[in-house]
Design a protein around this motif. Structure first.
Motif, PDB file in Angstrom:
ATOM      1  N   GLY A   9      59.188  18.885 -37.451  1.00  0.00           N
ATOM      2  CA  GLY A   9      60.367  19.531 -38.016  1.00  0.00           C
ATOM      3  C   GLY A   9      61.658  19.191 -37.289  1.00  0.00           C
ATOM      4  O   GLY A   9      62.669  18.858 -37.908  1.00  0.00           O
ATOM      5  N   VAL A  10      61.628  19.260 -35.971  1.00  0.00           N
ATOM      6  CA  VAL A  10      62.839  19.005 -35.186  1.00  0.00           C
ATOM      7  C   VAL A  10      63.284  17.541 -35.278  1.00  0.00           C
ATOM      8  O   VAL A  10      64.458  17.275 -35.559  1.00  0.00           O
ATOM      9  CB  VAL A  10      62.646  19.459 -33.729  1.00  0.00           C
ATOM     10  N   PRO A  11      62.398  16.557 -35.067  1.00  0.00           N
ATOM     11  CA  PRO A  11      62.876  15.165 -35.189  1.00  0.00           C
ATOM     12  C   PRO A  11      63.353  14.802 -36.590  1.00  0.00           C
ATOM     13  O   PRO A  11      64.347  14.087 -36.732  1.00  0.00           O
ATOM     14  CB  PRO A  11      61.654  14.325 -34.802  1.00  0.00           C
ATOM     15  N   LEU A  12      62.674  15.296 -37.609  1.00  0.00           N
ATOM     16  CA  LEU A  12      63.122  15.000 -38.980  1.00  0.00           C
ATOM     17  C   LEU A  12      64.485  15.625 -39.257  1.00  0.00           C
ATOM     18  O   LEU A  12      65.320  15.011 -39.924  1.00  0.00           O
ATOM     19  CB  LEU A  12      62.089  15.484 -39.989  1.00  0.00           C
ATOM     20  N   THR A  13      64.715  16.810 -38.728  1.00  0.00           N
ATOM     21  CA  THR A  13      66.021  17.442 -38.897  1.00  0.00           C
ATOM     22  C   THR A  13      67.103  16.659 -38.165  1.00  0.00           C
ATOM     23  O   THR A  13      68.195  16.442 -38.695  1.00  0.00           O
ATOM     24  CB  THR A  13      65.979  18.892 -38.385  1.00  0.00           C
ATOM     25  N   ALA A  14      66.809  16.233 -36.935  1.00  0.00           N
ATOM     26  CA  ALA A  14      67.795  15.466 -36.165  1.00  0.00           C
ATOM     27  C   ALA A  14      68.112  14.135 -36.840  1.00  0.00           C
ATOM     28  O   ALA A  14      69.282  13.744 -36.950  1.00  0.00           O
ATOM     29  CB  ALA A  14      67.293  15.241 -34.745  1.00  0.00           C
ATOM     30  N   ILE A  15      67.093  13.448 -37.327  1.00  0.00           N
ATOM     31  CA  ILE A  15      67.311  12.161 -37.995  1.00  0.00           C
ATOM     32  C   ILE A  15      68.082  12.367 -39.300  1.00  0.00           C
ATOM     33  O   ILE A  15      69.011  11.620 -39.608  1.00  0.00           O
ATOM     34  CB  ILE A  15      65.968  11.448 -38.251  1.00  0.00           C
ATOM     35  N   GLY A  16      67.706  13.395 -40.059  1.00  0.00           N
ATOM     36  CA  GLY A  16      68.430  13.680 -41.297  1.00  0.00           C
ATOM     37  C   GLY A  16      69.888  14.038 -41.055  1.00  0.00           C
ATOM     38  O   GLY A  16      70.774  13.652 -41.810  1.00  0.00           O
ATOM     39  N   THR A  17      70.142  14.747 -39.964  1.00  0.00           N
ATOM     40  CA  THR A  17      71.520  15.104 -39.628  1.00  0.00           C
ATOM     41  C   THR A  17      72.329  13.877 -39.252  1.00  0.00           C
ATOM     42  O   THR A  17      73.471  13.714 -39.679  1.00  0.00           O
ATOM     43  CB  THR A  17      71.531  16.113 -38.467  1.00  0.00           C
ATOM     44  N   VAL A  18      71.744  13.010 -38.455  1.00  0.00           N
ATOM     45  CA  VAL A  18      72.446  11.787 -38.048  1.00  0.00           C
ATOM     46  C   VAL A  18      72.731  10.907 -39.256  1.00  0.00           C
ATOM     47  O   VAL A  18      73.821  10.347 -39.394  1.00  0.00           O
ATOM     48  CB  VAL A  18      71.643  11.031 -36.976  1.00  0.00           C
ATOM     49  N   VAL A  19      71.773  10.798 -40.167  1.00  0.00           N
ATOM     50  CA  VAL A  19      72.005  10.026 -41.387  1.00  0.00           C
ATOM     51  C   VAL A  19      73.106  10.679 -42.213  1.00  0.00           C
ATOM     52  O   VAL A  19      73.985  10.001 -42.751  1.00  0.00           O
ATOM     53  CB  VAL A  19      70.694   9.906 -42.203  1.00  0.00           C
ATOM     54  N   GLY A  20      73.093  12.018 -42.293  1.00  0.00           N
ATOM     55  CA  GLY A  20      74.121  12.728 -43.048  1.00  0.00           C
ATOM     56  C   GLY A  20      75.507  12.578 -42.460  1.00  0.00           C
ATOM     57  O   GLY A  20      76.505  12.592 -43.178  1.00  0.00           O
ATOM     58  N   ILE A  21      75.591  12.426 -41.148  1.00  0.00           N
ATOM     59  CA  ILE A  21      76.893  12.248 -40.503  1.00  0.00           C
ATOM     60  C   ILE A  21      77.538  10.941 -40.950  1.00  0.00           C
ATOM     61  O   ILE A  21      78.753  10.864 -41.114  1.00  0.00           O
ATOM     62  CB  ILE A  21      76.742  12.295 -38.967  1.00  0.00           C
ATOM     63  N   TYR A  22      76.742   9.926 -41.161  1.00  0.00           N
ATOM     64  CA  TYR A  22      77.283   8.618 -41.519  1.00  0.00           C
ATOM     65  C   TYR A  22      77.493   8.428 -43.015  1.00  0.00           C
ATOM     66  O   TYR A  22      77.924   7.363 -43.435  1.00  0.00           O
ATOM     67  CB  TYR A  22      76.389   7.505 -40.972  1.00  0.00           C
ATOM     68  N   LEU A  23      77.217   9.437 -43.831  1.00  0.00           N
ATOM     69  CA  LEU A  23      77.529   9.324 -45.254  1.00  0.00           C
ATOM     70  C   LEU A  23      79.041   9.346 -45.437  1.00  0.00           C
ATOM     71  O   LEU A  23      79.767   9.912 -44.623  1.00  0.00           O
ATOM     72  CB  LEU A  23      76.883  10.475 -46.021  1.00  0.00           C
ATOM     73  N   PRO A  24      79.530   8.722 -46.497  1.00  0.00           N
ATOM     74  CA  PRO A  24      80.983   8.620 -46.672  1.00  0.00           C
ATOM     75  C   PRO A  24      81.703   9.961 -46.782  1.00  0.00           C
ATOM     76  O   PRO A  24      82.826  10.094 -46.342  1.00  0.00           O
ATOM     77  CB  PRO A  24      81.137   7.836 -47.974  1.00  0.00           C
ATOM     78  N   ARG A  25      81.074  10.962 -47.358  1.00  0.00           N
ATOM     79  CA  ARG A  25      81.738  12.259 -47.528  1.00  0.00           C
ATOM     80  C   ARG A  25      80.862  13.349 -46.920  1.00  0.00           C
ATOM     81  O   ARG A  25      79.651  13.339 -47.047  1.00  0.00           O
ATOM     82  CB  ARG A  25      81.931  12.560 -49.011  1.00  0.00           C
ATOM     83  N   GLY A  26      81.491  14.289 -46.260  1.00  0.00           N
ATOM     84  CA  GLY A  26      80.765  15.454 -45.753  1.00  0.00           C
ATOM     85  C   GLY A  26      80.036  15.241 -44.455  1.00  0.00           C
ATOM     86  O   GLY A  26      79.077  15.957 -44.176  1.00  0.00           O
ATOM     87  N   GLY A  27      80.461  14.295 -43.650  1.00  0.00           N
ATOM     88  CA  GLY A  27      79.773  14.040 -42.379  1.00  0.00           C
ATOM     89  C   GLY A  27      79.881  15.197 -41.408  1.00  0.00           C
ATOM     90  O   GLY A  27      78.911  15.548 -40.738  1.00  0.00           O
ATOM     91  N   GLY A  28      81.046  15.797 -41.328  1.00  0.00           N
ATOM     92  CA  GLY A  28      81.223  16.946 -40.442  1.00  0.00           C
ATOM     93  C   GLY A  28      80.411  18.143 -40.885  1.00  0.00           C
ATOM     94  O   GLY A  28      79.836  18.861 -40.072  1.00  0.00           O
ATOM     95  N   ARG A  29      80.368  18.349 -42.176  1.00  0.00           N
ATOM     96  CA  ARG A  29      79.570  19.448 -42.720  1.00  0.00           C
ATOM     97  C   ARG A  29      78.088  19.216 -42.456  1.00  0.00           C
ATOM     98  O   ARG A  29      77.361  20.143 -42.098  1.00  0.00           O
ATOM     99  CB  ARG A  29      79.818  19.586 -44.216  1.00  0.00           C
TER     100      ARG A  29
END
Length: 91
Positions: free
Chosen positions: A48-68
């Motif tokens: 759970g924790v590594p998948l959440t961390a990886i998903g968050t890092v991927v989400g940060i690099y999306l063009p919109r909503g990285g901070g969110r």
């Protein structure tokens, strides 16, 4: 780049020390309680924790909503820490 490092730090802290924090017991003889749901506790920590961390890092690099995505990811990591403590405290 700064947000990336914080998510990894929080993730490594939770994977390494989260389960130990969850089963710590001051009143127990050896300082550690034996959780009945140890496999669930380890599954949350290892998957759970590594998948959440990886998903968050991927989400940060999306063009919109990285901070969110970063804020939501840190919130989910904090929630997973609370879940691990709750699972570890069940006697």
């Amino acid at each position: 780049m700064r947000a990336l490092s914080w998510h990894w730090v929080v993730g490594f802290f939770e994977v390494g020390l989260g389960p130990l924090f969850a089963i710590a017991c001051d009143a127990c003889r050896d300082g550690v309680r034996s959780p009945h749901l140890s496999s669930l506790l380890l599954a949350v920590a290892w998957y759970g924790v590594p998948l959440t961390a990886i998903g968050t890092v991927v989400g940060i690099y999306l063009p919109r909503g990285g901070g969110r995505a970063g804020a939501i990811g840190l919130g989910v990591l904090a929630a997973l820490m609370c879940v691990m403590v709750f699972i570890g405290q069940l006697a």
